[in-house]
Design a protein around this motif. Structure first.
Motif, PDB file in Angstrom:
ATOM      1  N   GLU A  42       0.733  -1.070   0.219  1.00 28.18           N
ATOM      2  CA  GLU A  42       0.086  -0.085  -0.041  1.00 28.18           C
ATOM      3  C   GLU A  42       1.020   1.396   0.075  1.00 28.18           C
ATOM      4  OE1 GLU A  42      -2.700  -0.359   3.228  1.00 28.18           O
ATOM      5  OE2 GLU A  42      -3.969  -1.829   2.221  1.00 28.18           O
ATOM      6  N   ARG A  43       1.858   1.195   0.723  1.00 27.37           N
ATOM      7  CA  ARG A  43       2.926   2.521   0.769  1.00 27.37           C
ATOM      8  C   ARG A  43       3.586   2.534  -0.555  1.00 27.37           C
ATOM      9  NH1 ARG A  43       5.738   1.440   6.579  1.00 27.37           N
ATOM     10  NH2 ARG A  43       4.091   1.971   8.017  1.00 27.37           N
ATOM     11  N   LEU A  44       3.863   1.500  -1.307  1.00 28.36           N
ATOM     12  CA  LEU A  44       4.513   1.653  -2.545  1.00 28.36           C
ATOM     13  C   LEU A  44       3.396   2.016  -3.343  1.00 28.36           C
ATOM     14  CD1 LEU A  44       6.922   0.858  -4.383  1.00 28.36           C
ATOM     15  CD2 LEU A  44       5.900  -1.161  -4.770  1.00 28.36           C
ATOM     16  N   ILE A  45       2.319   1.768  -3.563  1.00 23.74           N
ATOM     17  CA  ILE A  45       1.193   2.257  -4.478  1.00 23.74           C
ATOM     18  C   ILE A  45       1.088   3.808  -4.232  1.00 23.74           C
ATOM     19  CG2 ILE A  45      -1.266   2.235  -4.867  1.00 23.74           C
ATOM     20  CD1 ILE A  45      -0.954  -0.851  -4.580  1.00 23.74           C
ATOM     21  N   GLU A  46       0.920   4.166  -2.835  1.00 23.25           N
ATOM     22  CA  GLU A  46       0.696   5.523  -2.564  1.00 23.25           C
ATOM     23  C   GLU A  46       1.928   6.319  -3.116  1.00 23.25           C
ATOM     24  OE1 GLU A  46       0.253   5.594   1.749  1.00 23.25           O
ATOM     25  OE2 GLU A  46      -1.760   4.733   1.544  1.00 23.25           O
ATOM     26  N   ALA A  47       3.270   5.718  -2.833  1.00 25.14           N
ATOM     27  CA  ALA A  47       4.337   6.495  -3.393  1.00 25.14           C
ATOM     28  C   ALA A  47       4.189   6.657  -4.863  1.00 25.14           C
ATOM     29  CB  ALA A  47       5.615   5.802  -3.085  1.00 25.14           C
ATOM     30  N   LEU A  48       3.818   5.771  -5.547  1.00 29.36           N
ATOM     31  CA  LEU A  48       3.717   5.814  -7.310  1.00 29.36           C
ATOM     32  C   LEU A  48       2.601   6.700  -7.368  1.00 29.36           C
ATOM     33  CD1 LEU A  48       4.069   2.040  -8.102  1.00 29.36           C
ATOM     34  CD2 LEU A  48       5.842   3.956  -8.328  1.00 29.36           C
ATOM     35  N   LEU A  49       1.613   6.801  -6.749  1.00 26.97           N
ATOM     36  CA  LEU A  49       0.574   7.746  -7.213  1.00 26.97           C
ATOM     37  C   LEU A  49       0.979   9.277  -6.781  1.00 26.97           C
ATOM     38  CD1 LEU A  49      -2.711   5.753  -5.568  1.00 26.97           C
ATOM     39  CD2 LEU A  49      -2.062   6.132  -8.201  1.00 26.97           C
ATOM     40  N   ALA A  50       1.597   9.390  -5.526  1.00 24.69           N
ATOM     41  CA  ALA A  50       2.354  10.690  -5.246  1.00 24.69           C
ATOM     42  C   ALA A  50       3.221  11.186  -6.271  1.00 24.69           C
ATOM     43  CB  ALA A  50       2.666  10.760  -4.034  1.00 24.69           C
ATOM     44  N   MET A  51       3.832   9.986  -6.546  1.00 20.17           N
ATOM     45  CA  MET A  51       5.335  10.497  -8.022  1.00 20.17           C
ATOM     46  C   MET A  51       4.447  10.898  -9.029  1.00 20.17           C
ATOM     47  SD  MET A  51       8.159   8.119  -9.215  1.00 20.17           S
ATOM     48  CE  MET A  51       8.595   7.636  -7.491  1.00 20.17           C
ATOM     49  N   SER A  52       3.267  10.162  -9.471  1.00 19.08           N
ATOM     50  CA  SER A  52       2.550  10.524 -10.762  1.00 19.08           C
ATOM     51  C   SER A  52       2.152  11.897 -10.714  1.00 19.08           C
ATOM     52  CB  SER A  52       1.485   9.456 -11.137  1.00 19.08           C
ATOM     53  OG  SER A  52       2.090   8.203 -10.947  1.00 19.08           O
TER      54      SER A  52
END
Length: 291
Positions: free
Chosen positions: A5-15
């Protein structure tokens, strides 16, 4: 699970950050380069002068003719795309069977995939000669044919997004209208369209922004004569057309004439930003009215 979940959140924030940083970078370049222009040309002259001739011996730097040309072609395009797009959206959503709608809608959206240079040559070689037989005095390059073809280009944007907005209207509203004795046409335009007005407004604003930033159609069919006019029968020049003209390589980099493209670019940026804010305000207003 928490790690994923943290990885997904980081990818979304990066996008999201990429989009924001890209916009900020574009704005930064425009501002920095435009400062060099405004150090030599007063802002008051830029906003009030009614002539734009930076490439001539008698130089004038009034942006109003370019803004007028941009808004003129956009107005013609929206006058075509809005009624046709909304009518198509109502037809697809209220009258067509789902199986046929799933076939017609992608076919309509194919118009958005046609290269704009093709639209431009179509406007110049087909639409303009046809209009010249109907409209006496129509110039070979004019805002009318460019705006009409631009309206066809943005038609899928209006119709597709409006159809999605109409499809999101609860079925109960339609049934209540039918129970009151309204016909399908009355229900569509007096109940469904007002209920979906926020989505329709967004589609129109996006279409306007697309038309304001269009380059090839106006560069080919509208001409390159900056003039402060509301007459669509004469040649005009838009902001994007001028940027293409100067960026072709005939003007030396770093000169005042070259820096005009950044002044024009930041004007276009502000104009588009203003349109998007107006659309957001309308969407919030109608959402509050119908919630």
């Amino acid at each position: 699970m928490k790690t994923n979940e943290r990885l997904i959140e980081a990818l979304l924030a990066m996008s999201a950050g990429v989009g924001v940083l890209t916009t900020a970078g574009i704005l930064w370049i425009l501002v920095v380069e435009a400062v060099h222009f405004f150090q030599q040309v007063p802002l008051s002259a830029f906003l009030t002068d009614t002539q734009w001739t930076p490439l001539f011996a008698d130089k004038h730097f009034g942006i109003l003719p370019l803004v007028a040309g941009t808004l003129l072609t956009t107005a013609v395009a929206v006058a075509v795309a809005l009624p046709l797009g909304l009518t198509i959206a109502v037809y697809l959503n209220e009258y067509v069977a789902p199986a046929l709608r799933n076939t017609l809608k992608p076919l309509l959206e194919v118009l958005a995939a046609v290269p704009t240079v093709v639209y431009g040559f179509f406007a110049l070689t087909q639409v303009t000669p046809f209009l010249q037989r109907l409209v006496p005095g129509l110039a070979g390059f004019n805002a009318l044919s460019a705006g009409l073809v631009m309206g066809i280009m943005i038609l899928p944007l209006v119709s597709s997004l409006s159809e999605d907005a109409l499809g999101a209207v609860p079925r109960s509203l339609r049934e209540a209208s039918y129970a009151m004795g309204a016909t399908r046409l009355q229900t569509a335009f007096r109940v469904v369209v007002p209920a979906a007005s926020s989505g329709v407004t967004v589609s129109v604003v996006l279409a306007i922004s697309r038309a304001v930033g269009e380059t090839m159609i106006v560069a080919i069919a509208a001409g390159q004569e900056p003039r402060l006019t509301a007459n669509p029968l004469v040649p005009i020049e838009t902001i994007t057309t001028y940027i293409v003209q100067v960026s072709s390589g005939d003007v030396a980099y770093g000169t005042l004439e070259y820096n005009t493209i950044f002044a024009a670019g930041i004007t276009l940026f502000v104009l588009t930003l203003g349109l998007n804010n107006v659309g957001y305000w309308f969407r919030k207003k109608y959402q509050e009215r119908y919630e």
